[in-house]
Structure formats: C-alpha cells, structure tokens
Motif scaffolding. Sequence first.
Motif, mmCIF file in Angstrom:
data_model
loop_
_atom_site.group_PDB
_atom_site.id
_atom_site.type_symbol
_atom_site.label_atom_id
_atom_site.label_comp_id
_atom_site.label_asym_id
_atom_site.label_seq_id
_atom_site.Cartn_x
_atom_site.Cartn_y
_atom_site.Cartn_z
ATOM 1 N N SER A 2 20.868 3.287 -9.138
ATOM 2 C CA SER A 2 20.143 2.246 -8.415
ATOM 3 C C SER A 2 19.056 2.836 -7.510
ATOM 4 C CB SER A 2 21.104 1.390 -7.598
ATOM 5 O OG SER A 2 21.737 2.181 -6.621
ATOM 6 N N VAL A 3 19.157 4.137 -7.217
ATOM 7 C CA VAL A 3 18.142 4.800 -6.399
ATOM 8 C C VAL A 3 16.807 4.828 -7.150
ATOM 9 C CG1 VAL A 3 17.513 6.996 -5.345
ATOM 10 C CG2 VAL A 3 19.843 6.154 -5.161
ATOM 11 N N LEU A 4 16.858 4.931 -8.467
ATOM 12 C CA LEU A 4 15.633 4.959 -9.266
ATOM 13 C C LEU A 4 14.829 3.671 -9.126
ATOM 14 C CD1 LEU A 4 16.775 6.708 -12.552
ATOM 15 C CD2 LEU A 4 15.316 7.608 -10.759
ATOM 16 N N PHE A 5 15.513 2.567 -8.893
ATOM 17 C CA PHE A 5 14.813 1.290 -8.725
ATOM 18 C C PHE A 5 13.984 1.258 -7.440
ATOM 19 C CE2 PHE A 5 18.466 -0.170 -11.390
ATOM 20 C CZ PHE A 5 17.715 -0.410 -12.528
ATOM 21 N N VAL A 6 14.317 2.119 -6.503
ATOM 22 C CA VAL A 6 13.570 2.216 -5.256
ATOM 23 C C VAL A 6 12.619 3.414 -5.284
ATOM 24 C CG1 VAL A 6 13.772 2.555 -2.764
ATOM 25 C CG2 VAL A 6 15.418 1.103 -3.962
ATOM 26 N N ALA A 7 13.101 4.549 -5.761
ATOM 27 C CA ALA A 7 12.326 5.785 -5.698
ATOM 28 C C ALA A 7 11.135 5.773 -6.650
ATOM 29 C CB ALA A 7 13.232 6.972 -5.997
ATOM 30 N N LEU A 8 11.326 5.260 -7.847
ATOM 31 C CA LEU A 8 10.241 5.268 -8.819
ATOM 32 C C LEU A 8 9.073 4.378 -8.395
ATOM 33 C CD1 LEU A 8 9.353 6.467 -11.489
ATOM 34 C CD2 LEU A 8 10.408 4.514 -12.635
ATOM 35 N N PRO A 9 9.288 3.128 -7.998
ATOM 36 C CA PRO A 9 8.147 2.345 -7.524
ATOM 37 C C PRO A 9 7.509 2.919 -6.259
ATOM 38 C CG PRO A 9 9.964 0.895 -8.055
ATOM 39 C CD PRO A 9 10.479 2.297 -8.135
ATOM 40 N N LEU A 10 8.321 3.495 -5.395
ATOM 41 C CA LEU A 10 7.782 4.105 -4.175
ATOM 42 C C LEU A 10 6.907 5.308 -4.522
ATOM 43 C CD1 LEU A 10 7.770 4.090 -1.092
ATOM 44 C CD2 LEU A 10 9.740 5.619 -1.174
ATOM 45 N N ALA A 11 7.337 6.143 -5.459
ATOM 46 C CA ALA A 11 6.547 7.301 -5.872
ATOM 47 C C ALA A 11 5.246 6.856 -6.539
ATOM 48 C CB ALA A 11 7.358 8.170 -6.818
ATOM 49 N N LEU A 12 5.314 5.848 -7.388
ATOM 50 C CA LEU A 12 4.102 5.334 -8.032
ATOM 51 C C LEU A 12 3.136 4.729 -7.017
ATOM 52 C CD1 LEU A 12 5.607 3.721 -11.250
ATOM 53 C CD2 LEU A 12 4.288 5.835 -11.077
ATOM 54 N N ALA A 13 3.679 4.016 -6.022
ATOM 55 C CA ALA A 13 2.831 3.414 -4.993
ATOM 56 C C ALA A 13 2.148 4.493 -4.142
ATOM 57 C CB ALA A 13 3.655 2.489 -4.104
ATOM 58 N N LEU A 14 2.890 5.546 -3.789
ATOM 59 C CA LEU A 14 2.299 6.633 -3.006
ATOM 60 C C LEU A 14 1.250 7.392 -3.816
ATOM 61 C CD1 LEU A 14 5.368 8.074 -1.081
ATOM 62 C CD2 LEU A 14 3.414 6.855 -0.130
ATOM 63 N N GLY A 15 1.508 7.603 -5.096
ATOM 64 C CA GLY A 15 0.530 8.265 -5.951
ATOM 65 C C GLY A 15 -0.732 7.437 -6.098
ATOM 66 N N ALA A 16 -0.579 6.139 -6.284
ATOM 67 C CA ALA A 16 -1.734 5.248 -6.403
ATOM 68 C C ALA A 16 -2.518 5.208 -5.094
ATOM 69 C CB ALA A 16 -1.290 3.853 -6.806
ATOM 70 N N ALA A 17 -1.816 5.177 -3.970
ATOM 71 C CA ALA A 17 -2.499 5.173 -2.670
ATOM 72 C C ALA A 17 -3.283 6.470 -2.467
ATOM 73 C CB ALA A 17 -1.483 4.987 -1.551
ATOM 74 N N GLY A 18 -2.719 7.594 -2.876
ATOM 75 C CA GLY A 18 -3.422 8.864 -2.758
ATOM 76 C C GLY A 18 -4.656 8.907 -3.636
ATOM 77 N N MET A 19 -4.553 8.371 -4.842
ATOM 78 C CA MET A 19 -5.707 8.362 -5.743
ATOM 79 C C MET A 19 -6.797 7.427 -5.210
ATOM 80 S SD MET A 19 -5.953 7.832 -9.798
ATOM 81 C CE MET A 19 -5.735 9.536 -10.178
ATOM 82 N N ILE A 20 -6.412 6.293 -4.692
ATOM 83 C CA ILE A 20 -7.399 5.359 -4.126
ATOM 84 C C ILE A 20 -8.090 5.991 -2.914
ATOM 85 C CG2 ILE A 20 -7.621 3.164 -2.881
ATOM 86 C CD1 ILE A 20 -5.463 2.069 -4.820
ATOM 87 N N ALA A 21 -7.323 6.681 -2.071
ATOM 88 C CA ALA A 21 -7.914 7.347 -0.908
ATOM 89 C C ALA A 21 -8.879 8.452 -1.336
ATOM 90 C CB ALA A 21 -6.808 7.918 -0.019
ATOM 91 N N CYS A 22 -8.522 9.194 -2.378
ATOM 92 C CA CYS A 22 -9.390 10.264 -2.873
ATOM 93 C C CYS A 22 -10.694 9.694 -3.429
ATOM 94 C CB CYS A 22 -8.652 11.063 -3.935
ATOM 95 S SG CYS A 22 -9.600 12.463 -4.574
ATOM 96 N N VAL A 23 -10.605 8.650 -4.234
ATOM 97 C CA VAL A 23 -11.809 8.021 -4.799
ATOM 98 C C VAL A 23 -12.670 7.432 -3.683
ATOM 99 C CG1 VAL A 23 -12.607 6.108 -6.241
ATOM 100 C CG2 VAL A 23 -10.802 7.610 -7.061
ATOM 101 N N TYR A 24 -12.044 6.838 -2.685
ATOM 102 C CA TYR A 24 -12.780 6.262 -1.553
ATOM 103 C C TYR A 24 -13.560 7.352 -0.803
ATOM 104 C CZ TYR A 24 -13.619 4.038 2.949
ATOM 105 O OH TYR A 24 -14.206 3.551 4.089
#
Length: 70
Positions: A2-24
């Motif tokens: 059940s940890v994967l249901f929290v950790a995986l979306p959190l990791a994807l969200a942090l990765g997407a936020a980092g990519m958006i910040a880099c492009v910005y």
Amino acid sequence: MSVLFVALPLALALGAAGMIACVYCIRGGQYDDLETPAVRILIDDRDTRPQPAKAGESDLDRRGSADPDG
C-alpha cells in the motif's frame, strides 16, 4: 504494497515539479551566459608567433630534418 500507492504518485509529482521548474528557469534566461561571448573574441585560438630556437638548435631541427642520425 500500500506504500506504493502513496510513494509512486509522490515521486512522479516531485519529478514533474522539478522538470517544470527547470524549464521555467531555462525559458526565463536563468542559464544565459552574458560574459563568455564578450570575452571570447579576446582569446586566441592558437599561438601564431614563431617559437624562438633553443640553444644549439638549428632551423632545420625545428622543422624536422631528414637527418638519419636524428
């Protein structure tokens, strides 16, 4: 499991936020180099001056003579 249901979306969200910040930052000019292009014209690509001969060295020796002893 059940940890994967929290950790995986959190990791994807942090990765997407980092990519958006880099492009910005890139689009905002954060990584533009303002000094190097102005200084690059002052840097010589190679030394075009003739090199002084060393003591005991002839002009043929510097050019690579066809001396069989050499």
